[in-house]
Design an enzyme around this catalytic site. Sequence first.
Site: not given
Length: 688
Positions: A301, A303
């Site tokens: 992921t 960020f």
Amino acid sequence: MEHPTGGGESPSQDGTERRPEEAKPAAIEKLRERINQIDAGIVSLLAERRQLSIDVIRTKDVDRSPIRDQGREEQILLRLIQLGRELGLDAHFVTRVFQEIIDNSIRLQQEYLLKLASQSGGEPEIIRVAFQGIEGAYSHLAAKKYFAAAGERLRFLGLPTFREVIRAVEDGLADYAMLPVENTTSGPINDVNDLLLNTKLFIVGEEKFRVTHCLVSTADVPLTALRRVLSHPQAVAQCSEFLATLPDCKVEYFTDTAMSVSRIKEEGDPSQAAIASEEAARMFGLKVLCRDIANQKENFTRFLIGAPKPRAVDARIPSKTSIVLATADVPGALAESLLVFDRNGINMTMIHSRPILGNPWEYMFYIDIEGNIADERVKTALDELSRSSRFLKVLGSYPSQDLPPTVPKPQALGGAKPAGAAAAARGEPSPRAQRGEKRSASFEVKGVRIGAGAFVLIAGPSAVESYEQILECARQVKEHGGQVLRGNCFKTRSSPDGFQGLGAQGLDYLCEAGRAHGLPVLTEVAHPEDVDKAARKADLLLIGARNLQNYPLLGEVGRVHRPVVLKRGPMATIEEWLRAAEFILAQGNQQVILCERGIRTFETAYRNSLDLNAVPVLKRLTHLPVIVDPSNAAGDRELVPPLAIAARAIGAHGVMVEIHPDPDRALCDGPQALGFADFAALAAQLVG
Ligand code: PEP
Ligand code: MN
């Protein structure tokens, strides 16, 4: 494990044989002690190297040269690989170790410059980071990693929604917002992207965080006992394949991963489980039933870190800039906008679109480019863009976490010049495969270029037979300059007897071996229903000679995004071959590589006649890359090296050969497989 046999141990005094572990404690202790000394030496040398790299950045600070000098890095690596070879270390091992060391040194220099900047900017005593969820959620873990250097000065603020996270920073209740914007399995995180459009925050950093999902429960129960699994919708989407294997189990969405762990703990019902991080399981004292359950291993992921003010990034640090753009509603507007980057020599690393709320069928484009807003080229590009767009917002410039590893360059071949003449009347392909005005195609697969201007060596066994076999082949391929590992798992055999391949298990072995040695992998698909499975894991797919006109299979590979190596059928004309390529291209997949592997002629002295004429003819007729497989053509290992060299000489974009640790024992196509010594000699001639 074998025991080291150091000098003949004599039987003990009482005449009984001593077992090795009793016989050699002293010798082993000595060896271990020496290993410990060496390890300590390695660590202290690494520390010394680190210090020197700080000294270098201090001088770089004076002359303002950029941190990275990839030319120099490459030279260092080549020199070390050479030295390693002389000392018996394989090239891939040396490369991996030093890529890590070089990467660490660049990051260290980056941190040094960032620290200098923050000292002058006065970083607050306490750093407050807002994130969505509760402690143990992935946002929390990613924040801990990103701000690790702040140590004891860190405070976390977990909030229920992304909107509240952003507001907390806008209102001065926190200094930074940790915002997940995309995931490598499930794609962009729309809520956050929509909020970025209107926020007053600026992006000052990025963190690419590896997400390793675990199945967590209150007790060590068998998977068949589970009736309910809770997690965040994103985590559920990322683990859909695993979840589909749980029988009679309901999946329910929950606000976040760590919160679902907290909920199952509260309820204490062992038929319930949650998907969350291992850390979350540990924090709540629960059991991990299964690890790493996402559909793909590369589950990251990304960020973005939001702050109230933009932060200037030192020009020597490789950086990125994120923007949001709405183009004018005229034909060609998006293409025109993107050309602005091309004109200014700026690389775009990401683009995705979101519908504009209230304006149906109109879109905002979220774009990341390489470069710093303070950089002249970026300034010019943004200036040009602002004149041609309806909306342009710069979210911020920040240090990039993509540090492409230094790789010794694969040998580049000039490649024959495409003839400008019109396609010959005979063998003229239908339009998509036709060269026309097209530039010769080339594709990149995990850093390996295939096609125009490059020569690729693909090697591996005919079929994957065991993990040890494919791993050993991978090591040899890498060591001798091969760039792609082949190995079939789903076999097409011309006889119903014999080895039929290891199937999905073989594919896992192949991928694991490829990963271990940093090689993309190629495997054959023989049935339409194998294509999806294979495409999810392998980097390239192969259509075998017997399947050239298997149109349902061609249709399937046309719908996936992996490059396809399309073998010529032993009875196919060039025209028929190109028609098959056309069929794949027409479904969408433009990455087709043609592979000449011999055709049936009246000659019976060898299996098939390798039709090398086809190589220059194809280069005239089509823009697609052309490679040659001498192994399957000849069916005889002695013929493979001369044919491979001829293929390279005639201008093929690559060669694919079959190798085996013990060719005479191969379960499939042994007579044509090269042993490792023969392969090493051939590779030295082809790419050495
Ligand atoms: C192969 O390369 O694995 C193969 C099956 O060869 P061919 O289809 O050319 O016989
Ligand atoms: Mn074969």
